[in-house]
Design a protein around this motif. Structure first.
Motif: not given
Lengths: 322, 322
Positions: A29-31, A107-109, A111, B1, B3, B6, B8-9, B26-32, B40, B47, B104
């Motif tokens: 699951g991702i935020a 890719g990364v967003s 700030r 569960m 994030v 935050e 920032p890049d 890539s870079f994603k907040g995960i619900a873990e 991730l 990864r 990962f």
């Protein structure tokens, strides 16, 4: 920013069988995204984003959103590409909700966008507008000028909690916009309508993709430009950075030349965009219970931006060079 | 569960520069994970999971957790492996919090484990206990028998909201456990202490890795077995599945033979494990405000499990075959 629906492994396995995408290797699951449940799904073949559409999304809009992503990616724009199942369908049900798989974008967003990022964004926005031409479906913009007064009415009286003069400022601005913005007649087509930095991916300085098309609709192209001027070109202290504005506008214009009436309308469009985000943020602010785990965005940020736009005599205030 | 922090890049880019892991892709907040912020992170090389340790984690425990993961993965157990920076350090600061990168792991956790999954789990648990031998650091189990009475006291009076007889049942059970569980003297070492199905990954029927070692501590190996009997071998209606219990115990025993006094203690250990999760869930239940976006786990599930264990005369009730 949440996972609302948990997808158990057995339901996931059954869902994935409808596609020719290999076996599940990982699932998290991702935020990402405010309104829906999003998962990062890796299979033996590739990575995907799985979205379950929650209640706030109108199901009648899903063919528009998915069809648009298909149209844009088929024409070479880097955006999530819906993946069809073996039966050709991209939209199906999972855990009682409409669900769709799209390709994963690297890719990364960023700030704090630089002028270089703003130029990349301007070019990509113009490409999006050009690429959207020929897309057959239509979706009116529910959050344009006719929708603003009802939002202001819903907040009226309660907005004192945010700022004592807000009601009066908004009412006066809406009087102005209903006499100006509402009468604009500019080139229209598919716009993103929410192209904030968190919806744009970069790899280094290079733009690598656009995401989150769930506000996309038919409206004036230049309004999309005005939304981006608001979202990309202000500094943290809410002063406008003319260098960034110029970079955005020049790069846009180099790909899709702005017509003179679009340029002339920019101050009005920028005021409209500022009011639109001020009002949705204000309503969210007032409606979100204290202590909820949702990030509240400050409506007053857009009041400061609005004040800048109100002083703009013409597009040169944003960095436009005639 | 969730994030909580935050990243920032620009802060991420600076952080990643301390490692030899390539560029961010890539870079994603995960619900873990319940207590920390998890991301991730994909780079041009591999990864990773990036964890920022939030307030509820005692910083003094971090060398134990990261050292344990290093010890276990160096010895071939499949668990997240801490990645050291160019300076050799695995633990550093990011956004004002202690942070660490780990490798990962592929795999998906199963909602409804089969007997086959339980056998895989039993074998992996025994391997974990064997592999943990020789790890130099120690961490007492703060959630063992001496910690239960204070938790029960904290809930006392308020637990009526959950079940009217709960206070009395818990008090009587604690009397029993303080006279039995507390006097056990069994083989000890590093245990996971929270090896629920969501902390175990599978690829198909094959166990692919163990995660979330943030309750790991020194305690009786057989107590870890009892926790897993509670977490893996009950059906959704809270009836015990003897086939699953047998699969778990046999596979464990084949890798690390259970001693006679460990087998004899299983009913007492299972009662203790049930009380431990009943109490932590009860306290969380009472302390979590209504409407919070956190998933509340039902304490009464463990009351039903406790009742089963109270009827168990010996380990055969769990499927053990002498």
């Amino acid at each position: 920013m949440a996972v609302y629906t948990e997808v158990p492994d057995d339901e996931l396995a059954a869902f994935v069988k409808a596609y020719d995408i290999g076996e599940v290797v990982s699932f998290k699951g991702i935020a990402e995204g405010v309104e829906n449940s999003n998962y990062l799904l890796a299979t033996t073949k590739a990575r995907f984003i799985l979205t379950l559409y929650e209640k706030r999304v109108n199901r009648d809009d899903l063919p528009f959103f998915l069809g648009l992503l298909e149209h844009l990616s088929a024409k070479g724009l880097t955006c999530p590409q819906p993946v069809a199942g073996r039966d050709g369908e991209a939209l199906r049900m999972l855990c009682g909700r409409p669900a769709a798989l799209v390709t994963f974008l690297d890719g990364v967003s960023v700030r704090r966008p630089t002028a270089r990022h703003c130029a990349e964004l301007g070019r990509a926005l113009a490409e999006l507008h050009e690429t959207g031409k020929g897309f057959a479906l239509r979706r009116p913009n529910a959050l344009s000028v006719s929708g603003w007064r009802p939002m202001a009415e819903a907040a009226k009286g309660r907005s004192q909690a945010v700022s004592p003069e807000l009601d009066a400022i908004v009412a006066a601005e809406l009087d102005h916009l209903e006499a100006t913005f509402a009468r604009l007649d500019l080139p229209k087509g598919v716009i993103h309508a929410d192209l904030f930095p968190n919806n744009v991916f970069f790899l280094g300085d290079r733009l690598s993709g656009l995401i989150d098309f769930y506000f996309a609709c038919d409206d004036a192209f230049a309004y999309d430009v005005a939304i981006c001027l608001n979202a990309w070109c202000f500094e943290p202290d809410q002063s406008f950075n003319v260098t960034k504005g110029r970079a955005l506008l020049s790069a846009y214009h180099a790909t899709r030349p702005l017509e003179p009436d679009e340029v002339a309308a920019l101050p009005t469009l920028a005021r409209g965009a500022a009011i639109r985000f001020l009002l949705t943020r204000l309503v969210d602010w007032l409606d979100t219970p204290a202590g909820a785990l949702v990030k509240k965005l400050d409506p007053l940020e857009y009041l400061k931006k609005l004040r800048f736009h109100q002083q703009a005599n013409d597009a040169t205030a944003f960095g436009w060079r005639p």
